[in-house]
Write a protein that holds these residues in place. Sequence first.
Motif, PDB file in Angstrom:
ATOM      1  N   LEU A 181     146.001 -21.638 -22.502  1.00 22.58           N
ATOM      2  CA  LEU A 181     145.179 -21.079 -22.062  1.00 22.58           C
ATOM      3  C   LEU A 181     144.933 -19.519 -23.209  1.00 22.58           C
ATOM      4  O   LEU A 181     145.636 -19.042 -23.356  1.00 22.58           O
ATOM      5  N   VAL A 182     143.399 -19.522 -23.989  1.00 23.07           N
ATOM      6  CA  VAL A 182     143.412 -18.867 -25.270  1.00 23.07           C
ATOM      7  C   VAL A 182     142.484 -17.730 -24.215  1.00 23.07           C
ATOM      8  O   VAL A 182     141.027 -18.530 -23.776  1.00 23.07           O
ATOM      9  N   SER A 183     142.429 -16.170 -24.080  1.00 21.83           N
ATOM     10  CA  SER A 183     141.238 -15.533 -23.607  1.00 21.83           C
ATOM     11  C   SER A 183     141.020 -14.134 -24.194  1.00 21.83           C
ATOM     12  O   SER A 183     142.150 -13.286 -24.845  1.00 21.83           O
ATOM     13  N   THR A 184     139.642 -14.110 -24.882  1.00 23.25           N
ATOM     14  CA  THR A 184     138.948 -13.004 -25.495  1.00 23.25           C
ATOM     15  C   THR A 184     138.314 -12.560 -24.396  1.00 23.25           C
ATOM     16  O   THR A 184     137.848 -13.057 -23.703  1.00 23.25           O
ATOM     17  N   ALA A 185     137.535 -11.621 -24.602  1.00 26.72           N
ATOM     18  CA  ALA A 185     136.539 -10.797 -23.745  1.00 26.72           C
ATOM     19  C   ALA A 185     135.641 -11.437 -24.570  1.00 26.72           C
ATOM     20  O   ALA A 185     134.155 -10.976 -23.217  1.00 26.72           O
ATOM     21  N   ASP A 186     134.864 -12.229 -25.391  1.00 29.64           N
ATOM     22  CA  ASP A 186     134.008 -12.984 -24.429  1.00 29.64           C
ATOM     23  C   ASP A 186     134.460 -14.315 -24.754  1.00 29.64           C
ATOM     24  O   ASP A 186     132.691 -15.697 -24.666  1.00 29.64           O
ATOM     25  N   ALA A 187     135.286 -14.984 -24.425  1.00 27.39           N
ATOM     26  CA  ALA A 187     135.255 -16.704 -24.329  1.00 27.39           C
ATOM     27  C   ALA A 187     136.936 -16.897 -23.964  1.00 27.39           C
ATOM     28  O   ALA A 187     137.488 -16.342 -24.093  1.00 27.39           O
TER      29      ALA A 187
ATOM     30  N   LYS B 156     127.367 -16.350 -32.209  1.00 31.51           N
ATOM     31  CA  LYS B 156     128.167 -14.877 -31.794  1.00 31.51           C
ATOM     32  C   LYS B 156     129.138 -15.372 -32.318  1.00 31.51           C
ATOM     33  O   LYS B 156     129.786 -14.328 -32.279  1.00 31.51           O
ATOM     34  N   LEU B 157     129.912 -16.003 -31.444  1.00 28.64           N
ATOM     35  CA  LEU B 157     131.126 -15.985 -30.725  1.00 28.64           C
ATOM     36  C   LEU B 157     131.903 -16.257 -32.358  1.00 28.64           C
ATOM     37  O   LEU B 157     133.285 -16.149 -32.045  1.00 28.64           O
TER      38      LEU B 157
END
Length: 332
Positions: free
Chosen positions: A298-304, A329-330
Amino acid sequence: MSKIKHVILSGGVGSRLWPLSRKNQPKQYLNLFKEGSLFGMTIKRNQFLTDSLLVVGNKDNYKLSEETLDSMQVAHQQIIEAYPRNTAAAIAFAALASDPTDILLVTPSDHLIIGDEAYAEAITAGVDKARSGYLVTFGIQATKPETGYGYIEYEDDQVRSFREKPNQDTAESFLERGNFLWNSGMFCFRADTLLEELKLHAPNVYSAALKTWKSSHDGWLDGALSKEIPSISIDYAVMERSTKIRVVKTAFEWSDLGSFESLYDYLVDVGHPVDEFGNMSIGTTQYTAFVGLKDTILVSTADALLMVQKEKSQDVKHIYNILERHQSKLIE
């Protein structure tokens, strides 16, 4: 004695590490490691083995390179591509920017290497062969049937063939045969030798790159002229065609960190937590539970958010390509 110049190719995006890696923050600049970024680690690794530094980057990331170089107080030269045209052109520019007898040690900016002594031994061997007029590639001892790497078939220091990324069965056969190395994407040669071989085997690349270089200003390359350069790798343009190729079999640990599977392996080695079924979360401190899943990342960023099975991590590039086609823009 000829000077040794370290040439860093820093134009890659690292699409297989999306959403961590983006156009404006490619993987080589991410501070994922206790030593800093892969770009900074590449500079340090080669500082005492070479006499000067040349970075070939592009208009989207040259400021990121400058920030790292300035913070490290490293003297350097930059070549900035308006429209990157693959490694043949990038390396041609580096050779054109150098004295003919300079030895160019060409490395990517986004590889992880462990084993300083073994690395220095390999580079010294490569430089010696380059001084004798050879184009040198560095091969990595294959430890598993990896389908994400190119391979070098070899005998002693002779290259018998280059093989593209294989399927699983072919990769397993390479490993069983024992005379195949992973292609590291690292090279060493005299500047004039490389240009002579490029002119012989890919004259259209050579002439267009020379024209573009002659019109450059303070390291900046003209965009319109750059578009005329065929986009082709140095492997296709020269290394697979020249009779002057030699390989150095290396003994250091290496990973191109080109997928979440390779990043996963590194993080496990340094103690990043995984659950009892091999599941891992990256980029979040939130409690994360995996139910009925195994070897999932699981990879989490602020927008994805990305969820991927480890063995399917090469396919992340397809998500990146879809987002790129839709000008999302992602990926920025």
